[in-house]
Write an enzyme that holds these catalytic residues in place. Structure first.
Site, mmCIF file in Angstrom:
data_model
loop_
_atom_site.group_PDB
_atom_site.id
_atom_site.type_symbol
_atom_site.label_atom_id
_atom_site.label_comp_id
_atom_site.label_asym_id
_atom_site.label_seq_id
_atom_site.Cartn_x
_atom_site.Cartn_y
_atom_site.Cartn_z
ATOM 1 N N LYS A 260 0.836 -1.200 -0.030
ATOM 2 C CA LYS A 260 0.096 -0.302 0.193
ATOM 3 C C LYS A 260 1.078 1.454 0.039
ATOM 4 O O LYS A 260 1.956 1.237 0.803
ATOM 5 C CB LYS A 260 -1.038 -0.073 1.210
ATOM 6 C CG LYS A 260 -2.065 -0.845 1.185
ATOM 7 C CD LYS A 260 -2.988 -0.732 2.394
ATOM 8 C CE LYS A 260 -4.244 -1.684 2.289
ATOM 9 N NZ LYS A 260 -5.146 -1.561 3.554
ATOM 10 N N ARG B 127 -25.931 -5.159 6.138
ATOM 11 C CA ARG B 127 -25.403 -6.361 5.666
ATOM 12 C C ARG B 127 -25.712 -7.459 6.852
ATOM 13 O O ARG B 127 -25.448 -8.621 6.656
ATOM 14 C CB ARG B 127 -23.955 -6.413 5.164
ATOM 15 C CG ARG B 127 -23.211 -5.562 4.405
ATOM 16 C CD ARG B 127 -22.102 -5.347 3.921
ATOM 17 N NE ARG B 127 -21.751 -6.499 2.980
ATOM 18 C CZ ARG B 127 -20.507 -6.666 2.301
ATOM 19 N NH1 ARG B 127 -19.608 -6.072 2.862
ATOM 20 N NH2 ARG B 127 -20.745 -7.399 1.317
ATOM 21 N N GLU C 38 -19.726 -8.322 8.950
ATOM 22 C CA GLU C 38 -20.765 -7.627 10.129
ATOM 23 C C GLU C 38 -21.675 -8.627 10.468
ATOM 24 O O GLU C 38 -22.311 -8.283 11.530
ATOM 25 C CB GLU C 38 -21.526 -6.768 8.836
ATOM 26 C CG GLU C 38 -20.689 -5.533 8.465
ATOM 27 C CD GLU C 38 -19.968 -5.777 7.227
ATOM 28 O OE1 GLU C 38 -19.218 -5.093 6.703
ATOM 29 O OE2 GLU C 38 -20.110 -6.909 6.809
#
Length: 621
Positions: free
Chosen positions: A278, A391, A363
């Protein structure tokens, strides 16, 4: 002189370049990304990490005929730039500009709209099966990050894919989880070998021969797994039925190109493990990729933000409250589905590491995990974005509310969220929460009310939710105590001065109090800060009905089934004759832009409220 990047208007142009030119293109693309995002804000570190991978994919695959499905989508800026949207990057996440995530309406190269994680394998598998059904040899590629691989949906798709006879390539972009400690020459060489057609033919033909000798076949299978397991971490994905290849260096273009070119000609389920960094190529983002995940405008020379500091955000108010509440109650635990930074749990995680739980992008698990804790006496606080709570709706109903368990939902990013657009907007939570039995649903109008409601929900013996917006509020002074408010009790914030004529009472929910008060001064209307969507303050509604002729409800939530609907239901039950005008988000997805522009578009700024009320009253008279 025209740069290589400026000559690329589509992947067709990209594929005209010689391979040795691609390193230069990658350097130009990375520089363009840094300076472009510095001007617009957006996601940076993740995009810098996939520059070479994006170039290689579009160079090897015949896009858009071959389908690329990017997971989450916040790493698709290089993809957008290479697919004809380089100049449009100046409009990124602005009104009428391009989106920060893939959108099918925006480009034929955006094969699947994303914004939530862990959907790419399912979507790409569906596309692979669709190709098979029509006899097409087009390829489907899912590019998924290691974080998104923590979600159950990704593994459901992998499990299902193993039973399918289709051509699917899953690319795991490993940039944080560090599945592989080292990626070097040996792994790169093995990836080329394992992705080659000779190895593939030998592997497939060998399996056919061994079908007639089951014990030998089983021995050969175990020997192959053992040999590959010594140098690769792919046994798990092999068990799902994929041919695992990698890990390889995701910034080594020659290796990427060779490996992808080999894989493109293979049949069946392929899994390529790519390791990237990253923030690659930009030192500030390399040093702190979390800080540069999502950025406002910044100085590209030093990476420092150009945004002026403002008052504390609601997220920070929550973070402060969580630490204070944890000091006072050792039963409190904090749970987040991979959103520690975004949800404001950083300080809590450091102060109370044994009471902090990041469950990954899961979730559904987060809510049932909290339910299990509540069963045995803990006081879980689930910090979650409104859009992500969607979700886990079944778990909220079945595992928490049905059992009336003591779980507090701290719901961030409620309402419109500006530049992130419809994929991240919290437009529906009041509607889907208020219909659930046992729930207490609160919407603070300012920062201090937010803190009070969080304490109220924590003290409440049952499921409770506090939904608050992104960013800062009015700058209201915030108490340092853990005070509470009476459940189901609203507050009258402004009383009309009118002695005669038609009197209007505005019932404002949460963030809409400020524009309601501003509009009320022009309309000379009363304003109630309703505070609670469930239970609704019926006594206040009855009281206002006796002294006012009209009701206006205002909420930053869809009108369908929201707070306004709750008031209409109450008016019907009370047999009130007061006409009611409901204002809120219309029945459509609201495009990205500034929060102010989005509210104005929906008629929820003070001018829009005044206009709507005056037009409505004129129609009634």
């Amino acid at each position: 002189m025209t740069s290589l990047l400026e000559s690329i208007q589509s992947p067709h142009d990209l594929r005209k370049l010689d391979r040795h030119q691609l390193e230069t293109l990658a350097s130009e693309l990375r520089t363009f990304l840094i300076h472009s995002v510095a001007k617009t804000g957006g996601h940076l570190a993740s995009n810098l990490g996939v520059v070479e991978l994006t170039i290689a994919l579009h160079y090897v695959f015949n896009t858009p005929e071959d389908r690329l499905v990017w997971d989450v989508g916040h790493q698709t800026y290089p993809h957008k730039i290479l697919t004809g949207r380089r100049e449009a990057m100046a409009t990124l996440r602005k009104v009428n500009g391009i989106a920060g995530f893939p959108r099918r309406q925006e480009s034929e190269y955006d094969t699947f709209g994303t914004g939530h994680s862990s959907t790419s394998i399912s979507a790409a598998l569906g596309m692979a099966i669709a190709a098979k059904q029509v006899g097409s040899d087009r390829r489907s590629v899912a590019i998924i990050g290691d974080g998104a691989m923590t979600a159950g949906m990704a593994f459901e798709a992998l499990n299902n894919a193993g039973d399918m006879d289709a051509n699917l390539l899953v690319i795991l972009n490993d940039n944080d989880m560090s599945i592989s400690d080292n990626v070097g020459a040996l792994n790169n060489y093995l990836a080329r070998l394992l992705s080659g057609r000779l190895y593939d033919r030998v592997r497939r033909s060998g399996k056919k021969v061994l079908e007639i000798v089951p014990p030998v076949k089983e021995f050969a299978k175990r020997a192959e797994e053992h040999a590959k397991g010594m140098v690769t971490p792919g046994t798990l994905f092999e068990e799902f039925g994929f041919n695992y290849i990698g890990p390889i260096d995701g910034h080594d273009l020659p290796v990427l190109l060779d490996t992808l070119a080999n894989i493109r000609h293979l049949q069946g389920m392929q899994f390529l493990h790519v390791v990237t960094q990253k923030g690659k190529g930009y030192e500030p983002a390399e040093d702190d990729p979390s800080k540069y995940h999502g950025v406002s405008k910044f100085d590209p020379c030093n990476g420092e933000s150009l945004a002026s500091p403002g008052s504390k955000t609601y997220t920070e108010i929550f973070g402060d409250w969580l630490v204070d509440a944890a000091k006072a109650d050792e039963r409190l635990v904090g749970i987040t589905p991979a959103m520690c930074d975004g949800s404001g749990l950083n300080t809590f995680a450091k102060r109370f590491p044994n009471r902090y739980f990041d469950v990954g992008i899961a979730e559904q698990h987060a809510l049932t995990f909290a339910a299990g804790m509540a069963c045995d006496g803990l006081k879980p606080v689930v910090a979650i974005y409104s859009t992500f709570l969607q979700r886990a709706y079944d778990q909220l109903i079945h595992d928490i509310a049905l059992q009336n368990l003591d779980v507090l939902l701290a719901i961030d990013r409620a309402g419109l969220v500006g530049a992130d657009g419809p994929t991240h907007a919290g437009s529906f939570d009041l509607s889907y929460l208020r219909c659930i039995p046992n729930m207490v649903v609160m919407a603070p109008s300012d920062e201090n009310e937010c803190r009070l409601m969080l304490s109220t929900g924590h003290q409440y013996d049952g499921p409770a939710a506090v939904r608050y917006p992104r960013g800062s509020g009015s700058g209201a002074p915030v108490s340092t105590t853990l005070g509470t408010i009476e459940i189901g009790k609203g507050v009258l914030r402004r009383s009309t001065n009118a002695q005669s004529g038609k009197k209007v009472a505005i019932l404002a929910f949460g963030s809409m109090l400020a524009p309601a008060l501003e509009a009320a001064s022009n309309l000379d209307a009363s304003v109630a800060d309703m505070r609670f969507v469930k239970p609704l303050d019926i006594a206040l509604i009855r009281e206002l009905a006796q002294s006012h002729d009209y009701f206006v409800t205002i909420e930053e939530n869809t009108l369908l089934g929201g707070a306004g609907s709750a008031v209409l239901e109450a008016a019907h039950q009370l047999n009130l004759n007061n006409p009611v005008l409901c204002l809120g988000l219309p029945d459509r997805f609201i495009e990205h832009g500034t929060h102010e522009a989005m509210l104005a578009d929906c008629g929820l700024d003070s001018a829009g409220i005044i206009r709507a009320v005056e037009n409505w009253m004129n129609q009634l008279s």
